[in-house]
Motif scaffolding. Structure first.
Motif, mmCIF file in Angstrom:
data_model
loop_
_atom_site.group_PDB
_atom_site.id
_atom_site.type_symbol
_atom_site.label_atom_id
_atom_site.label_comp_id
_atom_site.label_asym_id
_atom_site.label_seq_id
_atom_site.Cartn_x
_atom_site.Cartn_y
_atom_site.Cartn_z
ATOM 1 N N ASN A 1 0.816 -1.208 0.000
ATOM 2 C CA ASN A 1 0.000 0.000 0.000
ATOM 3 C C ASN A 1 0.854 1.264 0.000
ATOM 4 O O ASN A 1 0.392 2.334 0.372
ATOM 5 C CB ASN A 1 -0.920 0.010 1.223
ATOM 6 N N THR A 2 2.107 1.134 -0.429
ATOM 7 C CA THR A 2 3.010 2.283 -0.372
ATOM 8 C C THR A 2 3.762 2.463 -1.683
ATOM 9 O O THR A 2 4.220 1.486 -2.288
ATOM 10 C CB THR A 2 4.028 2.103 0.770
ATOM 11 N N VAL A 3 3.895 3.717 -2.061
ATOM 12 C CA VAL A 3 4.696 4.099 -3.222
ATOM 13 C C VAL A 3 5.594 5.258 -2.804
ATOM 14 O O VAL A 3 5.179 6.119 -2.022
ATOM 15 C CB VAL A 3 3.794 4.519 -4.400
ATOM 16 N N HIS A 4 6.811 5.264 -3.311
ATOM 17 C CA HIS A 4 7.763 6.317 -2.984
ATOM 18 C C HIS A 4 8.118 7.124 -4.220
ATOM 19 O O HIS A 4 8.077 6.614 -5.348
ATOM 20 C CB HIS A 4 9.038 5.712 -2.405
ATOM 21 N N LEU A 5 8.498 8.352 -3.991
ATOM 22 C CA LEU A 5 9.076 9.187 -5.041
ATOM 23 C C LEU A 5 10.405 9.713 -4.500
ATOM 24 O O LEU A 5 10.427 10.584 -3.625
ATOM 25 C CB LEU A 5 8.157 10.350 -5.409
ATOM 26 N N GLN A 6 11.489 9.135 -4.989
ATOM 27 C CA GLN A 6 12.819 9.584 -4.607
ATOM 28 C C GLN A 6 13.205 10.738 -5.506
ATOM 29 O O GLN A 6 13.220 10.590 -6.741
ATOM 30 C CB GLN A 6 13.832 8.442 -4.746
ATOM 31 N N MET A 7 13.509 11.858 -4.900
ATOM 32 C CA MET A 7 13.833 13.060 -5.660
ATOM 33 C C MET A 7 15.266 13.472 -5.354
ATOM 34 O O MET A 7 15.581 13.830 -4.219
ATOM 35 C CB MET A 7 12.864 14.193 -5.307
ATOM 36 N N ASN A 8 16.117 13.392 -6.349
ATOM 37 C CA ASN A 8 17.521 13.756 -6.211
ATOM 38 C C ASN A 8 17.824 15.014 -7.027
ATOM 39 O O ASN A 8 17.064 15.378 -7.921
ATOM 40 C CB ASN A 8 18.413 12.612 -6.675
ATOM 41 N N SER A 9 18.948 15.619 -6.712
ATOM 42 C CA SER A 9 19.386 16.815 -7.451
ATOM 43 C C SER A 9 18.256 17.838 -7.574
ATOM 44 O O SER A 9 17.971 18.353 -8.659
ATOM 45 C CB SER A 9 19.894 16.415 -8.840
ATOM 46 N N LEU A 10 17.626 18.108 -6.467
ATOM 47 C CA LEU A 10 16.475 19.011 -6.492
ATOM 48 C C LEU A 10 16.872 20.410 -6.918
ATOM 49 O O LEU A 10 17.979 20.891 -6.630
ATOM 50 C CB LEU A 10 15.808 19.037 -5.119
ATOM 51 N N LYS A 11 15.953 21.052 -7.620
ATOM 52 C CA LYS A 11 16.147 22.397 -8.137
ATOM 53 C C LYS A 11 15.074 23.322 -7.561
ATOM 54 O O LYS A 11 13.990 22.858 -7.197
ATOM 55 C CB LYS A 11 16.041 22.391 -9.660
ATOM 56 N N PRO A 12 15.342 24.607 -7.502
ATOM 57 C CA PRO A 12 14.306 25.529 -7.008
ATOM 58 C C PRO A 12 12.990 25.405 -7.776
ATOM 59 O O PRO A 12 11.919 25.558 -7.178
ATOM 60 C CB PRO A 12 14.952 26.902 -7.218
ATOM 61 N N GLU A 13 13.057 25.092 -9.044
ATOM 62 C CA GLU A 13 11.828 24.953 -9.838
ATOM 63 C C GLU A 13 11.025 23.706 -9.496
ATOM 64 O O GLU A 13 9.916 23.524 -9.987
ATOM 65 C CB GLU A 13 12.126 24.991 -11.341
#
Length: 125
Positions: free
Chosen positions: A76-88
């Motif tokens: 019942n779980t999904v992840h969103l790994q976000m790397n190299s984040l930008k201000p936009e």
């Protein structure tokens, strides 16, 4: 299906965050799960989606190579790994789910029946 999004926060450009979407009451089997984001004054836009059973993943061009959507250990779980984040990338991020989508519709917010409450991601420069 009730969805709970979590994991947002304030980070600096180049940092990483992992968002989670958890469903209560059922598993994500047979569902498409999508992540969308919305910035002030802008429309809600597609970020990524996963077909739970097939594990097929889809991304908007601006996050390809930086974001990864994946199944969690629990069904019942999904992840969103976000790397190299930008201000936009700053936005409120929402997870959504639907059992009856066709592939051509996964990038369209109003095609999803179930939505989480959103989690704020702020990326400072």
């Amino acid at each position: 299906v009730q969805l709970q999004a979590s994991g947002g926060g304030l980070v600096q450009a180049g940092d990483s965050l992992r968002l989670s979407c958890a469903a209560s009451g059922r598993t994500f089997r047979n569902y498409y799960i999508g992540w969308f984001r919305q910035s002030p004054g802008k429309e809600r836009e597609f970020v990524a989606a996963i077909r739970w059973n097939a594990r097929h993943t889809y991304y908007t061009d601006s996050v390809k190579g930086r974001f990864t959507i994946s199944r969690g250990d629990a069904e019942n779980t999904v992840h969103l790994q976000m790397n190299s984040l930008k201000p936009e990338d700053t936005a409120v991020y929402y997870c959504a789910a639907d059992q009856h989508l066709i592939l051509s519709a996964i990038r369209t917010p109003d095609q999803y029946d179930y939505w989480g409450q959103g989690t704020l991601v702020t990326v400072s420069s």
